[in-house]
Design a protein around this motif. Sequence first.
Motif: not given
Length: 603
Positions: A103-105, A115-116, A121-126, A129-135
């Motif tokens: 993601l590029f803003v 955000v990569k 890639r490391p999955y738990h750097d959210k 914590e969720s099933t998908g990807y929150p930014f």
Amino acid sequence: MRRFFILFMLIPNILWCAEPINIAQIEDIFKISQNFQTYSDYTDNAKINDVNTFDWQGGQEANLNFGIAEHPQWIHFDIQNVSNHSISKFLYIPYHHIEYMDLFVFKKDKIIKKVKTGTARPYHDKVIESTGYPFKLDLQPNSTYQLYLRLDHRYLPLRANLFLLSENKMREINNDYQSLKWFWKGIMLFSIILSTILFFFIRTRLFLYYTLLLVGIILFVGVETGDFFLFLNQDSRNSIIDIKHLGNIFVVYSFPMFLNALTPIKKLNPKMWKFMMYLVGGFSILFILVLFDPIKDTKILLIITYYAIYVSALIFVFQLIFLFRAAILKKPNAILLLTIYTFYVTVFWLTNTFPNLGVIQNENINVYAILLIMSIVEIFTFLILVARENYKIYKERTSLVQAQKLHQRNLLLATVESQEKERNLVGRELHDMIGANLAVVKQQITKENQYLRSLLQHTVDTVRNLSHGLITPQLKNKDLQFEIKELCILSSNKNIKFISHFHGWEFYNPSGEVTLHIFRIVQELIQNAIKHSEASTVSFQFFCSEDGIKIQYEDDGIGFELKAAEKGIGLLNIQNRIKLLNGELKIDDKSHKKGVLIQILIR
């Protein structure tokens, strides 16, 4: 003319321009369905600095369900905050299995956030914590932002619906979804444990196929929902593809086998069934191929993915045809299975197969909720069917056991009746022929030969007693007590004494058959005591109550080895008669002690 046609086809894209999303107008949740552009990177190496050179697609040509992606996909949209205060929102992609996501803003042509993420890639750097990807997006007042997403999920289905929502809504949706997932896991675990236990106890393949089906569903859905990342933080090898294909194998193999165990679809469609099993065998070959990591970076994975999707759909169609034919022929469970299976396949195609191929869009933020609910309904329904089949099996086995018991009883009864006939025949011969002949011989002996007359009289008495013991006595219930007492007196001699005691015998009122069996059992015990026990005293205790009859035999003899005695005819005759009475025999040989204790319970 040709140039005019090309220009006409390009007009919608030339005129279309993605309007910025006004974040101030969004309260809880907003699906980005029109305000975006997409680009397929056929070079496979485009960078963020190249976005101004992309041939962006928008309007009706833009679709965030990309189907099976052969190249990286880019998404672009603008967000503006026209209010006078800062606003925080979450950009959310509800799908789990996306290998690489960047993601590029931009703000005023300058990158302010990068955000990569993704499964590689490391999955738990959210943030949440969720099933998908929150930014998380922090938007300053009176500002416009350009957002670019790069998604690289080559040779696999790529779905990337986008939502903007508040943090409270994000957490609420995530909590509801997690609760549903945990409920689903509990149901699945319970069903697997139950079907496994039933398989080991009942040994019916129905439960084995059902267990394999449940395991396959867990593996397949677990990959889709990201449950395996409870144990992983990063999957750089893309090994969850292996798990997903393994789950697929379990499902496409065990589902038809499970259905066939419930209704005979294989027998009705032998040729199509054989062809379908060949297709299932292809999954095993493909599974072995995807275990090799280099293949996951080649177009072989693309072929495997297409095979998995289309052949799975074809196998589902085959099974629908099989069940439809079974329903027409009114086979057991066929109509109910056809109804359930049609519902299952329809929901699966609408929520998984068609969206994975890019045919339809999925509008739901909890994209797997319908799949989870559908599988719960399917599990409960199949559990009911399995329980019904289990009950049928139980009834059949119970009937078989009852038939075997009845057959055994008839055999025992026939054995006992034949013994009684033999006894009667021998007893009558002794009484009528030998006894009569001895009486004639006695009359021919002179009175002076007292020794011979005494010896002959003793022989006549012995033959008479023996014949009376062999012939079936005409016993009435009230006579049993006196007959046994008399039997004990007649059997007693200077070496051994038989004693009988009766308790509560006024309640004794069974059938004549029971009375005869008890008399014969006592006879057999007395004969065995005389021949083998070397006892001086033998005691019989007879108890009668509302609970049944109890006979207790005890002597002070030398005892016996139970294993050796079980081979004898006498004990076998006793056991046969007790079985006919549905009784219970307990023997205490008092090992290393004196005597024997035998208890017979007749209820």
